[in-house]
Design a protein around this motif. Structure first.
Motif, PDB file in Angstrom:
ATOM      1  N   GLN A 151      68.975 -18.148-101.824  1.00  0.00           N
ATOM      2  CA  GLN A 151      68.413 -17.344-100.741  1.00  0.00           C
ATOM      3  C   GLN A 151      69.092 -17.789 -99.455  1.00  0.00           C
ATOM      4  N   GLU A 152      69.294 -16.863 -98.553  1.00  0.00           N
ATOM      5  CA  GLU A 152      69.894 -17.235 -97.278  1.00  0.00           C
ATOM      6  C   GLU A 152      69.425 -16.311 -96.177  1.00  0.00           C
ATOM      7  N   PHE A 153      69.598 -16.794 -94.965  1.00  0.00           N
ATOM      8  CA  PHE A 153      69.310 -15.985 -93.782  1.00  0.00           C
ATOM      9  C   PHE A 153      70.331 -16.329 -92.718  1.00  0.00           C
ATOM     10  N   ILE A 154      70.548 -15.373 -91.811  1.00  0.00           N
ATOM     11  CA  ILE A 154      71.453 -15.583 -90.688  1.00  0.00           C
ATOM     12  C   ILE A 154      70.676 -15.315 -89.410  1.00  0.00           C
ATOM     13  N   ILE A 155      70.733 -16.278 -88.509  1.00  0.00           N
ATOM     14  CA  ILE A 155      70.121 -16.132 -87.186  1.00  0.00           C
ATOM     15  C   ILE A 155      71.248 -15.955 -86.179  1.00  0.00           C
ATOM     16  N   GLN A 166      66.070 -26.713-103.306  1.00  0.00           N
ATOM     17  CA  GLN A 166      66.937 -27.591-104.086  1.00  0.00           C
ATOM     18  C   GLN A 166      68.164 -28.033-103.282  1.00  0.00           C
ATOM     19  N   THR A 167      68.783 -27.086-102.597  1.00  0.00           N
ATOM     20  CA  THR A 167      69.968 -27.366-101.793  1.00  0.00           C
ATOM     21  C   THR A 167      69.837 -26.647-100.464  1.00  0.00           C
ATOM     22  N   LEU A 168      70.134 -27.340 -99.397  1.00  0.00           N
ATOM     23  CA  LEU A 168      70.120 -26.758 -98.068  1.00  0.00           C
ATOM     24  C   LEU A 168      71.522 -26.875 -97.489  1.00  0.00           C
ATOM     25  N   ARG A 169      72.105 -25.741 -97.128  1.00  0.00           N
ATOM     26  CA  ARG A 169      73.450 -25.734 -96.547  1.00  0.00           C
ATOM     27  C   ARG A 169      73.381 -25.023 -95.197  1.00  0.00           C
ATOM     28  N   ILE A 170      73.988 -25.617 -94.198  1.00  0.00           N
ATOM     29  CA  ILE A 170      74.020 -25.038 -92.857  1.00  0.00           C
ATOM     30  C   ILE A 170      75.466 -24.741 -92.510  1.00  0.00           C
ATOM     31  N   GLU A 171      75.689 -23.515 -92.069  1.00  0.00           N
ATOM     32  CA  GLU A 171      77.005 -23.075 -91.640  1.00  0.00           C
ATOM     33  C   GLU A 171      76.889 -22.464 -90.261  1.00  0.00           C
ATOM     34  N   LYS A 172      78.008 -22.376 -89.562  1.00  0.00           N
ATOM     35  CA  LYS A 172      77.988 -21.783 -88.219  1.00  0.00           C
ATOM     36  C   LYS A 172      79.175 -20.842 -88.058  1.00  0.00           C
ATOM     37  N   SER A 173      79.030 -19.941 -87.111  1.00  0.00           N
ATOM     38  CA  SER A 173      80.112 -19.043 -86.739  1.00  0.00           C
ATOM     39  C   SER A 173      80.035 -18.810 -85.240  1.00  0.00           C
ATOM     40  N   THR A 174      81.164 -18.801 -84.589  1.00  0.00           N
ATOM     41  CA  THR A 174      81.195 -18.503 -83.158  1.00  0.00           C
ATOM     42  C   THR A 174      81.615 -17.058 -82.910  1.00  0.00           C
ATOM     43  N   CYS A 231      78.873 -26.880 -92.078  1.00  0.00           N
ATOM     44  CA  CYS A 231      78.422 -27.981 -91.208  1.00  0.00           C
ATOM     45  C   CYS A 231      77.852 -29.128 -92.029  1.00  0.00           C
ATOM     46  N   ILE A 232      76.891 -28.813 -92.906  1.00  0.00           N
ATOM     47  CA  ILE A 232      76.234 -29.868 -93.683  1.00  0.00           C
ATOM     48  C   ILE A 232      75.599 -29.257 -94.934  1.00  0.00           C
ATOM     49  N   GLU A 233      75.492 -30.070 -95.966  1.00  0.00           N
ATOM     50  CA  GLU A 233      74.810 -29.657 -97.184  1.00  0.00           C
ATOM     51  C   GLU A 233      74.015 -30.842 -97.725  1.00  0.00           C
ATOM     52  N   LYS A 234      72.773 -30.598 -98.076  1.00  0.00           N
ATOM     53  CA  LYS A 234      71.889 -31.647 -98.609  1.00  0.00           C
ATOM     54  C   LYS A 234      71.304 -31.167 -99.927  1.00  0.00           C
ATOM     55  N   GLU A 235      71.314 -32.050-100.915  1.00  0.00           N
ATOM     56  CA  GLU A 235      70.701 -31.784-102.215  1.00  0.00           C
ATOM     57  C   GLU A 235      69.343 -32.466-102.276  1.00  0.00           C
ATOM     58  N   ARG A 236      68.394 -31.847-102.940  1.00  0.00           N
ATOM     59  CA  ARG A 236      67.075 -32.454-103.154  1.00  0.00           C
ATOM     60  C   ARG A 236      67.238 -33.650-104.085  1.00  0.00           C
ATOM     61  N   GLN A 237      66.582 -34.735-103.752  1.00  0.00           N
ATOM     62  CA  GLN A 237      66.698 -35.946-104.577  1.00  0.00           C
ATOM     63  C   GLN A 237      65.411 -36.291-105.251  1.00  0.00           C
TER      64      GLN A 237
END
Length: 94
Positions: free
Chosen positions: A47-51, A70-78, A88-94
């Motif tokens: 699932q994803e969303f763009i703000i 389970q996994t959170l990934r943050i991306e950016k665009s200018t 930017c960053i990605e975190k896996e659930r531990q």
């Protein structure tokens, strides 16, 4: 120095894409600034969303409240359009 939450609808932010929608818990809840409201997903993963922010800003802190992710990934665009995202960053659930 006063900090501003640019990810709020009151500051001009918009949810321009969400991969699922539930009438009771719409994506707009992500940016309403209220901890008692939320967006819930109703489909398969991922699932994803763009703000979209109303202007280019420097982000020094990002707070995310989530449940059963389970996994959170943050991306950016200018870019003015939702293209050319940069990891930017990605975190896996531990």
């Amino acid at each position: 120095m006063k900090s501003t939450n640019f990810c709020l609808s009151t500051e001009g932010a918009d949810v321009i894409l969400a991969t699922s929608n539930d009438e009771k818990y719409p994506p707009e809840n992500i940016i309403d600034g209220r901890s008692e409201t939320f967006w819930t997903t109703t489909g398969l993963f991922p699932q994803e969303f763009i703000i979209s922010l109303h202007k280019c800003v420097m982000i020094s802190k990002l707070t995310i409240q989530c449940y059963l992710v389970q996994t959170l990934r943050i991306e950016k665009s200018t870019s003015k359009d939702p293209v050319d995202f940069e990891h930017c960053i990605e975190k896996e659930r531990q």
